[in-house]
Structure formats: C-alpha cells, structure tokens
Design an enzyme around this catalytic site. Structure first.
Site, PDB file in Angstrom:
ATOM      1  N   ARG A 163     -31.287  -3.120 -68.682  1.00 38.75           N
ATOM      2  CA  ARG A 163     -31.683  -4.368 -69.038  1.00 38.75           C
ATOM      3  C   ARG A 163     -30.551  -5.291 -69.320  1.00 38.75           C
ATOM      4  O   ARG A 163     -30.736  -6.061 -70.544  1.00 38.75           O
ATOM      5  CB  ARG A 163     -33.060  -4.766 -69.917  1.00 38.75           C
ATOM      6  N   SER A 235     -42.115  -8.331 -68.678  1.00 40.57           N
ATOM      7  CA  SER A 235     -42.070  -7.812 -70.067  1.00 40.57           C
ATOM      8  C   SER A 235     -41.339  -8.461 -71.050  1.00 40.57           C
ATOM      9  O   SER A 235     -40.389  -9.089 -70.776  1.00 40.57           O
ATOM     10  CB  SER A 235     -41.256  -6.510 -69.848  1.00 40.57           C
ATOM     11  N   GLU A 332     -36.912  -9.243 -74.855  1.00 42.12           N
ATOM     12  CA  GLU A 332     -36.170  -8.984 -73.591  1.00 42.12           C
ATOM     13  C   GLU A 332     -35.860 -10.558 -72.904  1.00 42.12           C
ATOM     14  O   GLU A 332     -34.889 -10.886 -72.321  1.00 42.12           O
ATOM     15  CB  GLU A 332     -36.838  -8.099 -72.319  1.00 42.12           C
TER      16      GLU A 332
HETATM   17  N1  EPU Z   1     -48.605   1.791 -71.598  1.00 41.81           N
HETATM   18  C1  EPU Z   1     -50.063   1.646 -72.437  1.00 41.81           C
HETATM   19  N2  EPU Z   1     -50.505   0.551 -72.484  1.00 41.81           N
HETATM   20  C2  EPU Z   1     -50.160  -0.641 -72.040  1.00 41.81           C
HETATM   21  C3  EPU Z   1     -48.802  -0.514 -71.317  1.00 41.81           C
HETATM   22  C4  EPU Z   1     -48.225   0.650 -71.058  1.00 41.81           C
HETATM   23  O1  EPU Z   1     -50.387   2.684 -72.824  1.00 41.81           O
HETATM   24  O2  EPU Z   1     -50.452  -1.804 -72.276  1.00 41.81           O
HETATM   25  C5  EPU Z   1     -48.079   3.051 -71.371  1.00 41.81           C
HETATM   26  C6  EPU Z   1     -48.209   3.660 -69.673  1.00 41.81           C
HETATM   27  O3  EPU Z   1     -49.321   4.372 -69.411  1.00 41.81           O
HETATM   28  C7  EPU Z   1     -47.052   4.267 -69.714  1.00 41.81           C
HETATM   29  C8  EPU Z   1     -45.867   3.842 -70.387  1.00 41.81           C
HETATM   30  O4  EPU Z   1     -46.559   3.017 -71.551  1.00 41.81           O
HETATM   31  O5  EPU Z   1     -47.243   5.683 -70.120  1.00 41.81           O
HETATM   32  C9  EPU Z   1     -45.178   2.982 -69.600  1.00 41.81           C
HETATM   33  O6  EPU Z   1     -45.870   1.875 -69.025  1.00 41.81           O
HETATM   34  P1  EPU Z   1     -45.463   1.138 -67.712  1.00 41.81           P
HETATM   35  O7  EPU Z   1     -45.312   2.344 -66.744  1.00 41.81           O
HETATM   36  O8  EPU Z   1     -46.285  -0.001 -67.073  1.00 41.81           O
HETATM   37  O9  EPU Z   1     -43.884   0.640 -67.661  1.00 41.81           O
HETATM   38  P2  EPU Z   1     -43.340  -0.043 -69.090  1.00 41.81           P
HETATM   39  O10 EPU Z   1     -42.150   0.566 -69.581  1.00 41.81           O
HETATM   40  O11 EPU Z   1     -44.550  -0.746 -69.768  1.00 41.81           O
HETATM   41  C10 EPU Z   1     -41.255  -0.871 -67.347  1.00 41.81           C
HETATM   42  C11 EPU Z   1     -40.492  -2.263 -67.238  1.00 41.81           C
HETATM   43  C12 EPU Z   1     -41.137  -3.036 -66.216  1.00 41.81           C
HETATM   44  C13 EPU Z   1     -41.550  -2.327 -64.851  1.00 41.81           C
HETATM   45  C14 EPU Z   1     -42.234  -1.278 -65.280  1.00 41.81           C
HETATM   46  C15 EPU Z   1     -42.407  -0.092 -64.118  1.00 41.81           C
HETATM   47  C16 EPU Z   1     -39.504  -2.820 -69.276  1.00 41.81           C
HETATM   48  C17 EPU Z   1     -39.054  -3.903 -70.386  1.00 41.81           C
HETATM   49  N3  EPU Z   1     -40.314  -3.050 -68.450  1.00 41.81           N
HETATM   50  O12 EPU Z   1     -42.461  -1.316 -68.160  1.00 41.81           O
HETATM   51  O13 EPU Z   1     -40.637  -4.313 -65.875  1.00 41.81           O
HETATM   52  O14 EPU Z   1     -42.182  -2.923 -64.256  1.00 41.81           O
HETATM   53  O15 EPU Z   1     -41.416  -0.397 -66.271  1.00 41.81           O
HETATM   54  O16 EPU Z   1     -41.082   0.644 -63.949  1.00 41.81           O
HETATM   55  O17 EPU Z   1     -38.352  -2.102 -69.139  1.00 41.81           O
HETATM   56  C18 EPU Z   1     -40.142  -6.450 -66.563  1.00 41.81           C
HETATM   57  O18 EPU Z   1     -39.056  -6.205 -66.890  1.00 41.81           O
HETATM   58  O19 EPU Z   1     -40.333  -7.856 -66.621  1.00 41.81           O
HETATM   59  C19 EPU Z   1     -41.036  -5.430 -66.104  1.00 41.81           C
HETATM   60  C20 EPU Z   1     -42.277  -5.789 -65.681  1.00 41.81           C
END
Ligand code: EPU
Length: 336
Positions: A163, A235, A332
């Site tokens: 990012r 995010s 972010e």
């Molecule tokens: N999780 C939870 N509770 C929640 C959210 C997430 O327990 O409410 C856990 C999930 O179960 C998983 C882990 O946290 O084990 C990661 O969650 P997720 O796969 O949804 O991805 P993220 O790390 O929360 C990132 C990006 C997203 C992108 C997703 C998928 C960032 C800041 N965000 O989210 O990007 O869609 O991975 O690759 O890196 C964005 O930047 O606007 C965005 C949506």
C-alpha cells in the site's frame, strides 16, 4: 476538454459521501491540456483527485482539485506472450479489469471490483487476493505542474511497497498521474492461494479468467459494502507490520491469530480486521459511523456522518486495539 466547477458539492466525489464543498474543481480529458489548465486556472495550492475512494474530507477543500478524466484503454504493443496496455488515469479500475478478462489477458483479475480509478492504482499500489498493481505496472506517466513537464517513471523507480509508493512519499502533491502502462500476459497465470479463492473458482467450474473474476467479485460483495449504497473507503486501516517477537508473543496468547510474511523477513504482517474484530468492535456503531459487520477493517457512514465524526470514531477504534493488543494500527485512508 477542461471543465471548471466553482464552490461545488463533492459529496458524490468521495466514497464516504461526506458532504463538503470544493472552492474549485477542474476536470481534464487529455494530459496535453494540463499546462494550459495550470497557466489559466490554478494560482494556489492543488491536489489530484481520482474517484475519491481512499480519501476522507474533514472540511471544505480550499485547494483546487484536479480530476483526470482520460478514459482510454489502448494496446501499445504485443507479442506472442504479452500485451502492453495503456490506460488513462480516469479509467474506472474495474473497467480495465473487465477489459483484460474480455481480451483473455492475465495479471489483474484478482484486483476485480476494487473501487477507484486507474490513476490511483499506483499511488497506494492497490492489492487484493495475493496480487498487487505493481506486479503488472510497467511505467507511470506524470505531469509536474511546477516545471510544466511531462515524464515517465519506470516501475522500478516507483518504490512500490505494501500500500505504498513514491507517489505517497517524495512525489506526494508534486505530480499528476495521467496514464499507466500495464504488462498483461497471454499465458494463464492463476493466483488462487488466498483464502477461499480456489474453492470459489472450483465451484464455478474451474480455472478461467472469467471464473476467477466471478469468484473474486462474489467474495468482495459478500464482505465489503457497496460504496454506492453505504459510504465507506474500503479498508480504513493498513494491516500492521510488526517485529517477529511481537507477533510471536501475541500468537502464544491467540494461536488462531492470522499472520502473513512481510516484505522485510524480520517482520510479520497482522490482520487489522481480525484485531478490531477481536477487540469486540465488529458491527459497533456510534452516532452516524460504524464498523462494518462483515469486515471489521471497513468503517461505514451510516448516513450523514461528517469527516470529523469518522476520524473521531477511527481514533476510538485505534485506541481499543492498542489497549487490547498493544498494536498501533495506522489509517490507510488519506485524511484531509
Ligand atoms: N478477519 C476477521 N474479522 C474481520 C476481518 C478479517 O477475523 O472482521 C480475519 C479474516 O478471517 C482473515 C484475516 O483477518 O483471516 C484477513 O482478512 P481478509 O482476508 O478479509 O483481508 P484483510 O487483510 O482484512 C486485505 C486488504 C483488502 C483486500 C483483502 C483481500 C488491506 C488493508 N486490506 O484485507 O483491501 O480486499 O486483503 O486481499 O491490506 C482495501 O484496501 O480497501 C481492501 C479492501
């Protein structure tokens, strides 16, 4: 063409839908118009605005907003293996992904449905489901208002990180991205390793660009609010990158805590959404602002929130995570 808007409402130009005004907003269609645009219309401070999907306005905007509207997608060259495609900064990101799938080209399909414009993609090196924009970017064309010059920055000079890029660092506020050149592949290169992607693709009949796009869109629609309906900026926080020892101490206490390798091998990336969720804040609401109930990393405008209210709410989320886990999570979203 150049279009000028004075003292204009920008609630539909930011995905949080906060109601603020801009003293001056200027749209332009072609990079060649920028010298004239600056000569004639801009005397003070300015900033580039894409789709407004990663920005939170907390007050009316005094500086001029410059909005690129070039929506051309053009093939620059191709061989048996790959195609170089130039997209104008004003192209809707997902329209480019759709175009790549229609033309059977691999590279950006995992970035399906990310809201925003092509010009914003290199700025924060958008990423999802194991792919990042930097993996497909060849170069970025920019205009530098101060010197009235056009130039090209190669991907290797863009300092891409998680990012992050040079456009958030030394070039922040210095340049306007006018178009981006992408390298897309004719050879199948599926990336199915993240979360439920492989399973969702299988359920749609197996690996194809079309099925991967459908799978990613379905996963995103399930978890992320539609900005057209509910104001949000995806995010709100970055996933924190911490020292390995910090992650190990937390893992001893929370063995199910998601963690990922970071670019720096001495560090570990944690999931801010999980931290917020486990701090008990998923679905939490205060006034007009809330934590999205399906993905805790997303803050939502429940209707009529001001930017200031969103920032105050975000601070309370950061404080709760710091108190429970001792981890600082960083916004972010660009707060203005
Ligand atoms: N999780 C939870 N509770 C929640 C959210 C997430 O327990 O409410 C856990 C999930 O179960 C998983 C882990 O946290 O084990 C990661 O969650 P997720 O796969 O949804 O991805 P993220 O790390 O929360 C990132 C990006 C997203 C992108 C997703 C998928 C960032 C800041 N965000 O989210 O990007 O869609 O991975 O690759 O890196 C964005 O930047 O606007 C965005 C949506």
């Amino acid at each position: 063409m150049i279009r000028i808007f004075e003292n204009t409402d920008i609630s539909n130009r930011n995905s949080f839908h906060v109601r603020q005004k801009a003293a001056l907003l200027v749209e332009f269609d072609r990079a060649e118009e920028l010298s004239e645009l600056f000569d004639r219309h801009i005397s003070g401070e300015w900033m580039a605005l894409g789709g407004g999907n990663n920005i939170l306005f907390t007050r009316d905007v005094e500086r001029a907003l410059i909005v690129p509207c070039d929506t051309r997608i053009e093939v620059e060259s191709e061989n048996d293996e790959e195609v170089l495609v130039r997209a104008g900064a004003g192209v809707e990101w997902d329209d480019l992904v759709e175009w790549s799938v229609q033309h059977q080209l691999w590279g950006i399909v995992n970035l399906s449905l990310i809201p925003g414009k092509v010009g914003a993609a290199p700025v924060q090196n958008i990423g999802a489901y194991g792919a990042e924009a930097k993996d497909s970017i060849v170069s970025v064309d920019i205009f530098t208002p101060q010197s009235r010059t056009h130039s090209t920055i190669e991907a290797s000079e863009c300092r891409f990180g998680y990012r992050d890029s040079i456009f958030k660092g030394p070039l922040k506020g210095q340049v306007i991205i006018t178009s981006v050149l992408f390298r897309l592949s004719k050879q199948a290169a599926p990336m199915l390793g993240y979360g439920d992607v492989a399973q969702e693709v299988e359920a749609r009949g197996g690996v194809s660009l079309h099925n991967i796009r459908e799978a990613i869109c379905a996963i995103r629609r399930r978890k992320l609010p539609d900005t057209a309906v509910t104001g949000n900026a995806g995010s709100f926080f970055k996933n924190p990158v911490v020292e390995r020892s910090v992650a190990e101490a937390l893992l001893a206490e929370y063995p199910d805590m998601p963690h990922y390798p970071a670019a720096d091998p001495t560090k570990v990336k944690l999931a801010a959404g999980w931290l917020i969720d486990r701090a008990g804040l998923k679905g939490h609401k205060q006034g007009c602002v809330g934590v999205h109930e399906k993905q805790a990393l997303v803050l939502i405008n429940l209707g009529g929130a001001t930017g200031g209210e969103v920032v105050a709410f975000a601070r309370s989320v950061q404080a709760a995570v710091a108190e429970k886990f001792g981890i600082e999570i960083e916004a972010e979203v660009n707060i203005l």
